[in-house]
Design a protein around this motif. Structure first.
Motif, PDB file in Angstrom:
ATOM      1  N   VAL A 115      43.537  33.250 101.820  1.00  0.00           N
ATOM      2  CA  VAL A 115      42.254  32.656 101.428  1.00  0.00           C
ATOM      3  C   VAL A 115      41.379  33.635 100.646  1.00  0.00           C
ATOM      4  O   VAL A 115      40.280  33.275 100.220  1.00  0.00           O
ATOM      5  N   PRO A 121      37.408  24.665  97.707  1.00  0.00           N
ATOM      6  CA  PRO A 121      36.540  24.888  98.877  1.00  0.00           C
ATOM      7  C   PRO A 121      37.269  24.598 100.183  1.00  0.00           C
ATOM      8  O   PRO A 121      38.068  23.670 100.274  1.00  0.00           O
ATOM      9  N   GLY A 122      36.987  25.398 101.169  1.00  0.00           N
ATOM     10  CA  GLY A 122      37.549  25.181 102.493  1.00  0.00           C
ATOM     11  C   GLY A 122      38.942  25.739 102.697  1.00  0.00           C
ATOM     12  O   GLY A 122      39.504  25.606 103.771  1.00  0.00           O
ATOM     13  N   PHE A 123      39.530  26.326 101.680  1.00  0.00           N
ATOM     14  CA  PHE A 123      40.858  26.951 101.788  1.00  0.00           C
ATOM     15  C   PHE A 123      41.941  25.970 102.212  1.00  0.00           C
ATOM     16  O   PHE A 123      42.965  26.375 102.757  1.00  0.00           O
ATOM     17  N   LEU A 124      41.695  24.696 101.994  1.00  0.00           N
ATOM     18  CA  LEU A 124      42.654  23.680 102.415  1.00  0.00           C
ATOM     19  C   LEU A 124      43.947  23.835 101.617  1.00  0.00           C
ATOM     20  O   LEU A 124      43.942  23.769 100.399  1.00  0.00           O
ATOM     21  N   TRP A 153      42.893  25.075 111.365  1.00  0.00           N
ATOM     22  CA  TRP A 153      41.935  24.966 110.249  1.00  0.00           C
ATOM     23  C   TRP A 153      40.716  24.149 110.687  1.00  0.00           C
ATOM     24  O   TRP A 153      39.582  24.535 110.428  1.00  0.00           O
ATOM     25  N   ILE A 154      40.961  23.037 111.364  1.00  0.00           N
ATOM     26  CA  ILE A 154      39.856  22.191 111.837  1.00  0.00           C
ATOM     27  C   ILE A 154      38.978  22.965 112.819  1.00  0.00           C
ATOM     28  O   ILE A 154      37.751  22.958 112.710  1.00  0.00           O
ATOM     29  N   SER A 156      38.583  26.087 113.024  1.00  0.00           N
ATOM     30  CA  SER A 156      37.900  27.175 112.319  1.00  0.00           C
ATOM     31  C   SER A 156      36.794  26.673 111.398  1.00  0.00           C
ATOM     32  O   SER A 156      35.734  27.295 111.296  1.00  0.00           O
ATOM     33  N   MET A 157      37.023  25.545 110.731  1.00  0.00           N
ATOM     34  CA  MET A 157      36.101  25.100 109.686  1.00  0.00           C
ATOM     35  C   MET A 157      34.946  24.239 110.194  1.00  0.00           C
ATOM     36  O   MET A 157      33.810  24.415 109.745  1.00  0.00           O
ATOM     37  N   ILE A 158      35.215  23.304 111.084  1.00  0.00           N
ATOM     38  CA  ILE A 158      34.171  22.366 111.518  1.00  0.00           C
ATOM     39  C   ILE A 158      32.962  23.094 112.106  1.00  0.00           C
ATOM     40  O   ILE A 158      31.828  22.861 111.668  1.00  0.00           O
ATOM     41  N   THR A 160      31.977  26.113 111.631  1.00  0.00           N
ATOM     42  CA  THR A 160      31.374  26.919 110.564  1.00  0.00           C
ATOM     43  C   THR A 160      30.510  26.051 109.654  1.00  0.00           C
ATOM     44  O   THR A 160      29.374  26.426 109.319  1.00  0.00           O
ATOM     45  N   VAL A 161      31.026  24.902 109.280  1.00  0.00           N
ATOM     46  CA  VAL A 161      30.277  23.995 108.401  1.00  0.00           C
ATOM     47  C   VAL A 161      29.044  23.445 109.125  1.00  0.00           C
ATOM     48  O   VAL A 161      27.948  23.409 108.554  1.00  0.00           O
TER      49      VAL A 161
END
Length: 179
Positions: A115, A121-124, A153-154, A156-158, A160-161
């Motif tokens: 990443v 965006p989001g490194f998806l 990923w979920i 880690s990201m949710i 944070t967002v």
């Protein structure tokens, strides 16, 4: 074992890079001369941009001159990294993946490297591929690895967002301000 061999090599290179960065930050004039010499074969317009980039980088490193501040930076960086590695490790249990802390660290390092490059965006995508690659190195079933990578990923990201949007709202920052 290949993982141990590469881990030692990457660890030594990373340690050397940190030492070089601290040395450059401690001697900014020398660093600038070195950078100018190292980029002298580029056309002047490109050389000027590279030198400017490295100058800003060196200025950032100079903030580490205070040994106490540098110590706290290293300490809190280690705390955050260990926290992230624990998330990787604990999440693996939900998928029945027998991941060790070393295996979680491997997946974290690969994901961080994946990443680091500019991307969507989001490194998806790159995030999941890197985690799956790490798990494949550890002989984890591909289906379990794919499911784990998506859920990781979920996880880690949710948060944070959500925290980011909350901080924006509390700080009175709109999306127009961000643009």
């Amino acid at each position: 074992m290949q993982i141990k061999k590469w881990g030692k090599i990457i660890g030594q290179v990373a340690f050397l890079a940190v030492v070089v960065f601290f040395a450059l930050g401690a001697r900014p004039k020398y660093a600038e001369r070195l950078i100018k010499k190292g980029t002298s074969f580029f056309p002047h317009a490109i050389q000027d941009k590279l030198v400017d980039f490295f100058d800003k980088f060196i200025v950032g490193l100079q903030s580490l001159e205070d040994k106490k501040d540098a110590g706290w930076l290293v300490f809190w960086t280690a705390v955050v990294w260990f926290d992230i590695i624990l998330v990787y490790w604990v999440t693996a249990f939900a998928f029945g993946i027998p991941l060790t802390l070393i295996g979680a660290t491997l997946c974290f390092v690969l994901a961080a490297a994946a990443v680091a490059a500019p991307q969507a965006p989001g490194f998806l995508g790159p995030f999941q591929v890197a985690v799956q690659f790490g798990l494949a190195m550890l002989h984890v079933d591909a289906t379990a690895a794919a499911s784990y990578a998506i859920m990781l990923w979920i996880v880690s990201m949710i948060p944070t967002v959500v925290i980011g949007f909350t901080c924006m709202a509390l700080g009175g920052i709109s999306f127009a301000d961000v643009r």
